[in-house]
Structure formats: C-alpha cells, structure tokens
Design a protein around this motif. Sequence first.
Motif, PDB file in Angstrom:
ATOM      1  N   MET A   1      41.434  38.838  41.624  1.00 43.31           N
ATOM      2  CA  MET A   1      40.107  39.880  42.078  1.00 43.31           C
ATOM      3  C   MET A   1      39.303  40.242  40.803  1.00 43.31           C
ATOM      4  O   MET A   1      40.467  40.239  39.681  1.00 43.31           O
ATOM      5  CB  MET A   1      41.030  40.478  42.446  1.00 43.31           C
ATOM      6  N   ALA A   2      38.144  40.126  40.458  1.00 41.41           N
ATOM      7  CA  ALA A   2      38.215  40.800  39.278  1.00 41.41           C
ATOM      8  C   ALA A   2      38.205  42.262  38.825  1.00 41.41           C
ATOM      9  O   ALA A   2      38.880  43.473  40.022  1.00 41.41           O
ATOM     10  CB  ALA A   2      36.592  40.881  39.547  1.00 41.41           C
ATOM     11  N   GLN A   3      37.927  42.643  37.537  1.00 42.13           N
ATOM     12  CA  GLN A   3      38.431  43.120  37.364  1.00 42.13           C
ATOM     13  C   GLN A   3      37.033  44.249  37.078  1.00 42.13           C
ATOM     14  O   GLN A   3      36.422  44.441  35.671  1.00 42.13           O
ATOM     15  CB  GLN A   3      39.316  43.844  35.710  1.00 42.13           C
ATOM     16  N   ALA A   4      37.219  46.011  37.490  1.00 44.87           N
ATOM     17  CA  ALA A   4      35.527  46.741  37.028  1.00 44.87           C
ATOM     18  C   ALA A   4      35.439  46.817  35.473  1.00 44.87           C
ATOM     19  O   ALA A   4      34.270  46.692  35.094  1.00 44.87           O
ATOM     20  CB  ALA A   4      36.095  48.025  37.478  1.00 44.87           C
ATOM     21  N   ASP A   5      36.867  46.236  34.098  1.00 48.82           N
ATOM     22  CA  ASP A   5      36.243  46.507  33.023  1.00 48.82           C
ATOM     23  C   ASP A   5      35.679  45.566  32.701  1.00 48.82           C
ATOM     24  O   ASP A   5      35.659  44.961  30.960  1.00 48.82           O
ATOM     25  CB  ASP A   5      37.385  47.553  32.486  1.00 48.82           C
ATOM     26  N   GLN A   6      36.283  43.916  33.265  1.00 52.30           N
ATOM     27  CA  GLN A   6      36.052  42.295  32.574  1.00 52.30           C
ATOM     28  C   GLN A   6      35.030  41.971  32.574  1.00 52.30           C
ATOM     29  O   GLN A   6      34.065  42.820  33.173  1.00 52.30           O
ATOM     30  CB  GLN A   6      37.434  42.261  32.836  1.00 52.30           C
ATOM     31  N   PRO A  27      31.096  32.208  40.613  1.00 48.43           N
ATOM     32  CA  PRO A  27      32.127  32.909  41.209  1.00 48.43           C
ATOM     33  C   PRO A  27      33.354  33.817  41.315  1.00 48.43           C
ATOM     34  O   PRO A  27      34.249  33.883  41.959  1.00 48.43           O
ATOM     35  CB  PRO A  27      32.798  31.179  41.590  1.00 48.43           C
ATOM     36  N   LEU A  28      33.547  33.753  39.680  1.00 50.21           N
ATOM     37  CA  LEU A  28      34.581  34.428  39.417  1.00 50.21           C
ATOM     38  C   LEU A  28      34.095  35.938  39.664  1.00 50.21           C
ATOM     39  O   LEU A  28      34.915  37.012  39.419  1.00 50.21           O
ATOM     40  CB  LEU A  28      35.436  35.009  37.903  1.00 50.21           C
ATOM     41  N   GLY A  29      32.894  36.103  39.453  1.00 50.31           N
ATOM     42  CA  GLY A  29      32.519  37.980  40.028  1.00 50.31           C
ATOM     43  C   GLY A  29      32.476  38.381  38.877  1.00 50.31           C
ATOM     44  O   GLY A  29      32.983  40.302  38.749  1.00 50.31           O
ATOM     45  N   ILE A  30      32.411  38.179  36.997  1.00 49.32           N
ATOM     46  CA  ILE A  30      32.979  39.344  36.178  1.00 49.32           C
ATOM     47  C   ILE A  30      31.114  39.575  35.532  1.00 49.32           C
ATOM     48  O   ILE A  30      30.563  37.903  35.195  1.00 49.32           O
ATOM     49  CB  ILE A  30      33.446  38.362  35.624  1.00 49.32           C
ATOM     50  N   THR A 116      40.043  27.764  32.529  1.00 48.13           N
ATOM     51  CA  THR A 116      39.900  28.091  31.764  1.00 48.13           C
ATOM     52  C   THR A 116      40.251  30.228  31.736  1.00 48.13           C
ATOM     53  O   THR A 116      40.500  30.631  30.405  1.00 48.13           O
ATOM     54  CB  THR A 116      39.437  27.509  30.804  1.00 48.13           C
ATOM     55  N   VAL A 117      38.795  29.881  31.736  1.00 43.97           N
ATOM     56  CA  VAL A 117      38.437  31.618  32.229  1.00 43.97           C
ATOM     57  C   VAL A 117      39.438  32.174  33.162  1.00 43.97           C
ATOM     58  O   VAL A 117      39.815  33.542  32.332  1.00 43.97           O
ATOM     59  CB  VAL A 117      37.006  31.277  32.309  1.00 43.97           C
ATOM     60  N   ASN A 118      39.579  32.235  33.733  1.00 46.01           N
ATOM     61  CA  ASN A 118      40.429  32.563  35.032  1.00 46.01           C
ATOM     62  C   ASN A 118      41.602  33.288  34.140  1.00 46.01           C
ATOM     63  O   ASN A 118      42.786  34.219  34.136  1.00 46.01           O
ATOM     64  CB  ASN A 118      40.488  32.411  36.214  1.00 46.01           C
ATOM     65  N   ASN A 119      42.163  31.871  33.166  1.00 49.18           N
ATOM     66  CA  ASN A 119      44.198  32.188  32.732  1.00 49.18           C
ATOM     67  C   ASN A 119      43.607  33.349  31.715  1.00 49.18           C
ATOM     68  O   ASN A 119      44.613  34.324  31.884  1.00 49.18           O
ATOM     69  CB  ASN A 119      43.853  31.182  32.833  1.00 49.18           C
TER      70      ASN A 119
END
Length: 486
Positions: A1-6, A27-30, A116-119
């Motif tokens: 789940m995406a973090q608010a400050d990322q 799709p990552l929502g960042i 890769t980015v999600n990791n």
Amino acid sequence: MAQADQNILIVEDSPTLALTYREYLKPLGIPTRIAETGAEALRCLGQQTPTVVLLDLKLPDMDGIDILKHIGAEKLPSRIIVITAHGSVTVAVEAMREGASDFLLKPFTAERLTTTVNNALEISRLSSLVERFSSGTPKKFDRFIGDSSVMQAVYRMIEDSAPSKASVFIMGPSGTGKELCAEAIHQMGPRKDKRFVALNCAAIPENLIESEIFGHVKGAFTGAASDREGAAVAADGGTLFLDEICEMPLDLQTKLLRFIQTGQVVPVGSNKPVKVDVRFVCATNRIPAEEVATGRFREDLYYRLHVVPIHMPPLKDRGQDMLDIAKHLLTQFSAEENKHFADLSDDARARLLAHSWPGNVRELGNVIQSIVVLNDSDLLTADMLKPILGTMPTESANGLHYSADQDPVRGGSNTPPSAARASHAPAHNSAPNAGIEPLAITERRAIEQAIALSGGRVRAAAKALEVNPSTLYRKIASWQSEEDQP
C-alpha cells in the motif's frame, strides 16, 4: 500500500520514455515527478527528497554518476535505480559504488520496472522504521513511545491505513492509547490539514448524543437557543473519531449507518440533509463481535466500520516499553511540578515491571504523577511506589528480594522452595495418575531453578528461559499472594 509521504523522481532526457515510465508506475499510486536534465533533477532534489529515483546515466548536460555523487554527498535517503541503454559491468559497478541500489538495462517491461520500484519503496519504508527504532531513547512513533514487537505491528497498521479513506476500528483495553492511534492515522494521512474531531459516545447523555454528532437547529428541543453544527459537520474533509462506539444507543446506530451510506447528515429538528465528507475512525474497549452477538451493536454497522481493525495491546504485553514510558512521564511531570526527578532506580524498575497494570498507560501516568507530587528527589525508588502499588517482589543489584517473610526463590525463611510447593500441592500418590504433577508445578519448578542458577537475577533467568521479565515477576507475585493467604 502506498505511503502518504513517498514519491518518485524520474530523471530521463527522453520525454516519451519518461511518460511511459510514469504510466507503468501509475498502479502503485505514488506521486511521480519528471526531470529531463541533470540541472532540473538537482532542483527537484533540493525541493523535495524523493523516496526512489529512476536515473538515466546519459543526460544532455551532465553524467548521471554526478547526480549519484550529489545524492551521496547530501546524504539523502533516496533509493536510486539506474536505467541506461549503455549497460556494462564497469558502469554497473561504478553506479553501485556511488550509492545506486539497483540497475535496469533498457529496454525493460512494465512488470520489471514496477517490481523493482515497489521493492525499493518497501526497503525505504522498512529502513525508516529501523532508523526510528534505533536512534534515541525513548524510541517514538508519532506520540507513541516504545518499540516492542506488538507495538511495531500497530505502527505498521497505522502507516498502511493512514493514506486510505477506509474506516478503522481500534480495539483494546482502556488506557492503551486508542485516541493516540486515531490521531496518528489522521496526521499521517491526506486529511491532516483538516480537523480531527473526537467524540466520546460514553461520556454524552443519551438524549444529547444525536445532537452532538449531527447538530441541531434553533428550537429543536428545550435549550436549543440557536443553530449548532455537530461533530460530523465540524469534521468535514477531515476525520471523525467516535470513541466507545459500542456505547451508542441502537436507534442512533441506525442514523449513523445511514450517514455512512449516504454521506449526508440531518440536524435534529431539520429535514434538510447536509453533505459531509469524513473519514471514520472508531474505538471500543469491548469485543465488538460479542456486542453484535448479544444485539447491542448493529451487525450491518459493524461491517461498515470494521474495515481495518487495529488491536492496541495492554501495557503488560509491551515489555520494556513500559519503562521508557515511565521515564518519559517522570521527566514530563517533574518539569510541570518543578521537581528534580531524573531517573528510575533499579528496584523501582523491577517493581514497575512486576505490576500487571490493569489501567494500562493511564494508570502508569497516574502513579508517576502522584509520586512526583508527593516526593522530591533525583531518583524514583521502589519505596516511593509502595504506598500506591503495595509490596511486591523486586529485583535489585544484589538479587531478588521479597517484602514478605518468605522468599520461595532465595530462602528468605527456613522453608525451602520444594517444601513451600509441597504445602500447596495436592497429594497425588493415591490417585490413578500417580507420578504426574500439574503443569503449574512443573512450570514453577523450572522458573525457580532458572532464577537460582542465575544468582537470583530475574532478568537473567527470563533471558535464559526466553520470556519477558515481566512474565516472571507476575508469576512470582501470584505465588507470593497464594502463600500469604491463610
């Protein structure tokens, strides 16, 4: 789940590729920014530190390695993923040496990029937790203090649920910090700039709680001299925290359910609905499933609110966190009362760990404040705790001590531990299961033996037994209580 400050920064000189990468990552929502030159990338780095940087090594105005060196020199916590069409072992090694965390060779698939980015995002999140819990004493998360495993699980739930609009249901005994949890969810989410409105459903008379939540118009009831907006309207755009939600009357539960379903409230005495957008966070010290089973809480409302459950652990399960909290409260109350307390003595720490704390953090706060008000010293000692908590076993530098005459571990009387046990154990020789003793006796023998082999040091015995010291203190206290009874 995406973090608010990322957030993500894409440094790529090809606008087509940069936009393609952004679409891959959608799709990552960042939140994602794009920089087409090295100079623009440096400006973006100065404005906001990215969580992840996708960095092309071949830029029109500078080499990507120079940006890597800049990030390293500024000690930015960004995770850098190098992307280039000029891949070679030499380039990869140099990039890794300068701080890159991964390496992608063009062309690559959308799945490879997002994985890769999600990791990298997850590693960044975990690194921030490790840094938070390993720097400074006491260790803090928002307004919470402590880093026990049970609280780290709570912190993870708060971080994961904060960016969402989903309703959160916080459960736990009184005094465990349920409202602090709700405030942390609000402050870490996208609604932090709007109001956090808290309402205790157990503290408001039943005939007024509807007005407190939904508001009323002038003349709606005796004493309604003017229009008044309720908590729901006051929290518009923000968070509405309903504490002790299981205390809400059933008829009002029906109206709350309709509010959740429609997003509209109708003030008492009015028939004009008002559109409201709030995020619901609820709390209770009861077991909500049992309240539903007994008919005291609507099942449909329960499922509407019980989307993200968070369980606040009792203080006795938080181990050494309790001492961190006690030290923090001691400093706070000492400053408020203009006293000189600076620390806790070893025997006071042992005494605090031995207590079961049925009132949790609230009880601990009351105890510490009472001691600060009634005493003045540099050190809070076990003797200061006795008038409030009574006498219990404590551990000092010289080993385990008991306030009662008998010491079942170190032989405070002439009665050895085995004899003390025998006086309370039922006779089993004539029973069909002769030779089998109750598990409680076996457990006590093992604990007493461990303490004896540890020179009477309960903490050392707890470490050898791989349990929390507070567990041993509670068991010793219960044994002493049984032996003190006629």
